[in-house]
Design a protein around this motif. Structure first.
Motif, mmCIF file in Angstrom:
data_model
loop_
_atom_site.group_PDB
_atom_site.id
_atom_site.type_symbol
_atom_site.label_atom_id
_atom_site.label_comp_id
_atom_site.label_asym_id
_atom_site.label_seq_id
_atom_site.Cartn_x
_atom_site.Cartn_y
_atom_site.Cartn_z
ATOM 1 N N ARG A 29 0.671 -1.146 0.014
ATOM 2 C CA ARG A 29 -0.120 0.105 -0.048
ATOM 3 C C ARG A 29 0.951 1.132 0.018
ATOM 4 O O ARG A 29 0.587 2.185 0.858
ATOM 5 C CB ARG A 29 -1.024 0.122 1.215
ATOM 6 N N TRP A 31 1.141 3.727 -2.296
ATOM 7 C CA TRP A 31 0.492 5.214 -2.508
ATOM 8 C C TRP A 31 -0.546 5.429 -1.489
ATOM 9 O O TRP A 31 -0.344 6.918 -0.950
ATOM 10 C CB TRP A 31 -0.461 4.985 -3.671
ATOM 11 N N LEU A 32 -0.973 4.690 -0.317
ATOM 12 C CA LEU A 32 -1.502 5.103 0.752
ATOM 13 C C LEU A 32 -0.574 5.579 1.699
ATOM 14 O O LEU A 32 -0.841 6.720 2.439
ATOM 15 C CB LEU A 32 -2.359 3.816 1.285
ATOM 16 N N SER A 33 0.500 5.146 1.809
ATOM 17 C CA SER A 33 1.551 5.701 2.833
ATOM 18 C C SER A 33 2.155 6.784 2.358
ATOM 19 O O SER A 33 2.446 7.769 3.142
ATOM 20 C CB SER A 33 2.686 4.498 3.011
ATOM 21 N N PHE A 34 2.332 7.077 1.073
ATOM 22 C CA PHE A 34 2.661 8.309 0.486
ATOM 23 C C PHE A 34 1.530 9.367 0.701
ATOM 24 O O PHE A 34 2.150 10.499 1.228
ATOM 25 C CB PHE A 34 2.861 8.270 -1.208
ATOM 26 N N PHE A 35 0.449 9.174 0.544
ATOM 27 C CA PHE A 35 -0.789 10.381 0.859
ATOM 28 C C PHE A 35 -1.029 10.462 2.209
ATOM 29 O O PHE A 35 -1.386 11.629 2.489
ATOM 30 C CB PHE A 35 -1.826 10.220 -0.158
ATOM 31 N N MET A 36 -0.990 9.353 2.789
ATOM 32 C CA MET A 36 -1.402 9.371 4.319
ATOM 33 C C MET A 36 -0.291 9.568 5.443
ATOM 34 O O MET A 36 -0.731 10.058 6.411
ATOM 35 C CB MET A 36 -2.355 8.251 4.758
ATOM 36 N N LEU A 39 3.486 12.447 2.944
ATOM 37 C CA LEU A 39 3.122 13.807 2.432
ATOM 38 C C LEU A 39 2.720 14.850 3.606
ATOM 39 O O LEU A 39 3.303 15.876 3.786
ATOM 40 C CB LEU A 39 2.220 13.774 1.525
ATOM 41 N N PRO A 40 1.822 14.320 4.323
ATOM 42 C CA PRO A 40 1.425 15.223 5.606
ATOM 43 C C PRO A 40 2.621 15.384 6.176
ATOM 44 O O PRO A 40 2.684 16.493 7.125
ATOM 45 C CB PRO A 40 0.407 14.336 6.304
#
Length: 92
Positions: A29, A31-36, A39-40
């Motif tokens: 996952r 992309w989930l780790s990147f956006f959640m 990135l934050p």
């Protein structure tokens, strides 16, 4: 001295976050780790560093770093908890 103490505290959250982060990586996952997570965490660090560094200097940047890793740790725990529950349901 205070800057090193703050960074020492942040390394605790960073180490825990990286160890739990393996669950997210192994489930594919990214992309989930990147956006959640990533990135934050990085946006929070930049904004807090910009806000705190003029007043507090290096201590402000250290607090920004520690806060960013604490928030990332909390997000990683929430995501890993949901992923491990999904994995457990698939095994039943």
């Amino acid at each position: 001295y205070y800057v090193l103490l703050i960074l020492l505290a942040s390394s605790f959250f960073e180490a825990l976050a990286i160890s739990v982060y393996q669950i997210i990586q192994s489930s594919g996952r990214m992309w989930l780790s990147f956006f959640m997570v990533a990135l934050p965490r990085d946006i929070l660090f930049v904004f807090l560093a910009i806000y705190l560094s003029p007043t507090y200097g290096a201590a402000g940047v250290a607090v920004a770093y520690a806060t960013a890793w604490f928030v990332a740790f909390c997000m990683i725990i929430l995501i890993a908890k949901n992923l491990s529950r999904d994995i457990a349901l698939k095994l039943e």
